[in-house]
Design an enzyme around this catalytic site. Structure first.
Site, mmCIF file in Angstrom:
data_model
loop_
_atom_site.group_PDB
_atom_site.id
_atom_site.type_symbol
_atom_site.label_atom_id
_atom_site.label_comp_id
_atom_site.label_asym_id
_atom_site.label_seq_id
_atom_site.Cartn_x
_atom_site.Cartn_y
_atom_site.Cartn_z
ATOM 1 N N SER A 22 -16.645 12.934 43.082
ATOM 2 C CA SER A 22 -15.404 13.071 42.331
ATOM 3 C C SER A 22 -15.353 14.424 41.627
ATOM 4 C CB SER A 22 -15.328 11.961 41.290
ATOM 5 O OG SER A 22 -14.161 12.091 40.521
ATOM 6 N N GLY A 73 -11.977 18.776 31.701
ATOM 7 C CA GLY A 73 -11.227 17.896 30.806
ATOM 8 C C GLY A 73 -10.384 16.870 31.545
ATOM 9 N N CYS A 131 -17.940 10.833 31.400
ATOM 10 C CA CYS A 131 -17.487 12.230 31.441
ATOM 11 C C CYS A 131 -17.823 12.904 30.118
ATOM 12 C CB CYS A 131 -16.001 12.346 31.703
ATOM 13 S SG CYS A 131 -15.469 14.076 31.674
ATOM 14 N N ASN A 193 -24.203 11.418 36.419
ATOM 15 C CA ASN A 193 -23.126 12.336 36.054
ATOM 16 C C ASN A 193 -23.777 13.624 35.532
ATOM 17 O OD1 ASN A 193 -20.581 13.380 35.348
ATOM 18 N ND2 ASN A 193 -19.850 11.372 34.703
ATOM 19 N N GLY A 218 -25.368 21.041 39.831
ATOM 20 C CA GLY A 218 -25.983 21.978 40.772
ATOM 21 C C GLY A 218 -27.479 21.750 40.889
ATOM 22 N N GLY A 245 -27.117 17.843 42.308
ATOM 23 C CA GLY A 245 -27.656 19.060 42.912
ATOM 24 C C GLY A 245 -28.009 18.967 44.381
ATOM 25 N N THR A 267 -21.268 19.792 43.609
ATOM 26 C CA THR A 267 -21.121 21.230 43.366
ATOM 27 C C THR A 267 -21.172 22.065 44.650
ATOM 28 O OG1 THR A 267 -22.001 20.949 41.157
ATOM 29 C CG2 THR A 267 -22.138 23.158 42.076
#
Lengths: 304, 254
Positions: A22, A73, A131, A193, A218, A245, A267
């Site tokens: 996501s 955000g 988040c 996350n 990452g 990562g 990423t």
């Protein structure tokens, strides 16, 4: 030998273990230009909230050693526009679609899932309780095991579709949260996350991103993620989707050995948007090299 | 938009801090437009992790060039590349300058490294369009001579080359060149300069396009890392990478 790459995450059947995380694939079309979605396991759509969110002002991104911080955000189109404009487009892809939900209140989680539960295109929900980049939700829930339990139980009541709880690494014990998610009816957990991080400009002495802190992702976070997957695998009996990562097929194998049934690449999509297609081939090669007939055998095969 | 390998043809120091890299990449060179950019991976390792975005500076046959200064590890690695090295890139990205339109005088305004997109842009106007170039920088170190580019009006902050002062004042002092002309401004440089020129253009009712910049991860709209305030849809941000990097000053808040 043609290795069998199919895996299951609880009730979710995947062509192969590769999901796109996501926030790194938009709502599908953005990544489809580079990747054949019918060749990967599936995608997890950008976090949705009930109403559209504009997201944070710039600067939202900064690169760090082998990683990056982001504080977007949760900019998103909101549930209504998603149903109206994004779902018809997603329907054309032969791939598993997992819809990620990020809300600011308990009720908002239930309402979002309830509104989307009837959509055939959606194969499962991933509930973002972690988040780090919005002040009024996310991490607050992700840090509170009771809240995570309550959200899981509430979402369970409004949908029969599989539920995946996306766990925060920013807690003392990730397995405790996995255990609560399991007890309240989650089908799987995804871990991890992003990690909360910050970077400061030494000349201006100002934080490099507007939000001051952001989520670190990452290759820099991969060892942390592998450790969290291993911890959950050893302590809780629940399917795990490993994230953190992952750049290639070898990284996928490592997460699966640690206990993941499937994984998400995130990423890396920003850098090599076709990395997931290459990883499918790398996984096949790994299986051939190690005489593995079914890739799913790898899950939790770590030798301790 | 394609992912492609490109072969380094040449890396040349234009001054002590500014470099020009030429890359052979036939497909991209044939389709890229002035003001569009490329996202280049400085090497294949995971540090530096992200690609680096660069405006296309010029195109010659099957090769194109990018101009950069050493800003960090990524650009330092690029400055050390040798002929024959292979770099992976994604491009062309974003929307470039609109070279067609109702104007007969194109005024290009560059701040420092903001000169980068203008060699290619200058070649892309209709023959009937006359051109001027205004070029401002901190000092003479940041003013580079690019072969084939028209002779610029120059301003430097310290007066080490051209007029002492900023490029907007230089433009205002030469306003007689606008006379009886249908003018369009094309601007690239640091954000404060873009903002000042955008205000001037709006006040004078001049058509004006600016090439903006913002830190970004992907360059093609997925990371959502490069928001810019939109005047057209204020409820959402526009993205520098996908909706820009070139915007009309009427479209965005700079």
């Amino acid at each position: 030998m043609q290795p069998d790459l199919r895996v299951s995450v609880g009730p979710i059947k995947l062509r192969n273990p590769i999901l796109l995380a996501s926030g790194t694939v938009g709502y599908g079309p953005e990544i489809a230009e580079f990747t054949d979605l019918s060749k990967i396991g599936g995608i997890v759509t950008k976090s949705l909230s009930l109403n559209p969110r504009k997201g944070n002002p710039p600067q939202r991104i900064v690169e760090t050693s082998s990683g990056m911080l982001n504080a977007i955000g949760l900019a998103n189109v909101g549930v209504e526009e998603f149903i109206e404009k994004k779902i018809p487009y997603l329907a054309q892809f032969d791939t598993t679609v997992i819809c990620n939900i990020a809300a600011s209140s308990f009720e908002e989680y239930y309402e979002c899932v309830s509104m989307l539960s009837g959509e055939e295109v959606i194969d499962a929900f991933e509930i973002n309780v972690s988040c780090p980049n919005v002040k009024d939700g996310g991490l607050v829930f992700g840090n509170d095991s009771k809240a995570v339990g309550k959200i899981t139980a509430g979402v369970r009541k409004v949908t029969n579709k599989p539920i995946i709880i996306k766990l925060s690494p920013n807690t003392a014990s990730v397995s405790e949260f996995a255990s609560i998610a399991k007890n309240e009816g989650a089908d799987a957990v995804s871990a991890i996350n992003t990690l909360v991080g910050s970077a400061i400009d030494i000349h201006s002495r100002k934080p490099k991103i507007y939000n001051v802190t952001g989520g670190l992702s990452g290759p820099a976070i991969k060892p942390v993620a592998v450790a969290k997957v291993l911890e959950i695998f050893r302590k809780v009996e629940i399917p795990i989707i490993g994230i953190g990562g992952i750049m290639n097929g070898n990284d996928i194998a490592e997460f699966m050995i640690a206990g993941a049934s499937a994984i998400q690449m995130g990423t890396v999509n920003f850098i090599n948007p076709d990395a997931s297609l290459k990883a499918v081939e790398e996984l096949k090669q790994y299986c051939i090299t190690h005489s593995i007939e079914r890739l799913s055998e790898l899950t939790g095969s770590v030798i301790l | 938009m394609i992912i492609s390998d490109a072969i380094v043809k040449d890396v040349q120091a234009l001054s002590s801090s500014i470099f020009l890299m030429q890359l052979t990449a036939p497909e991209i060179s044939s389709i890229i437009k002035p003001g569009q950019f490329l996202n280049i991976k400085a090497d294949s390792l995971s540090f530096p992790l992200l690609r680096r975005p660069f405006s296309v500076c010029d195109v010659n046959g099957d090769s194109f060039s990018v101009m950069f200064d050493i800003h960090g590890l990524g650009t330092k690695l690029l400055s050390e590349k040798k002929q024959g090295d292979v770099l992976n890139l994604i491009g062309p990205l974003g929307n470039g300058f609109s070279t067609q339109g109702d104007f007969d005088l194109a005024i290009m305004i560059a701040g420092g490294l903001g000169i980068a997109p203008f060699p290619f842009l200058a070649k892309s106007f209709d023959k009937s369009v006359s051109q001027f170039l205004f070029y401002g920088a901190r000092n003479n170190e940041y003013i580079v001579e690019y072969p084939g580019l028209i002779k610029p009006f120059i301003a430097t902050d310290d007066g080490s080359l051209g007029e002492k002062g900023n490029v907007l004042d230089l433009l205002k002092n030469n306003k007689e060149i606008f006379n009886d002309k249908r003018v369009k401004l094309f601007v690239c440089g640091p954000t404060p300069m873009l903002r000042a020129i955008a205000e001037f253009a709006l006040a004078e009712d001049l058509d004006c396009e600016v090439s903006t910049e913002c830190a970004m991860a992907c360059g093609f709209g997925i990371c959502q890392g490069c928001p810019i305030e939109s005047k057209i849809h204020p409820e959402t941000y526009a993205l520098v990478c996908k909706d820009g990097p070139v915007f009309n000053v009427k479209e965005v808040v700079i």
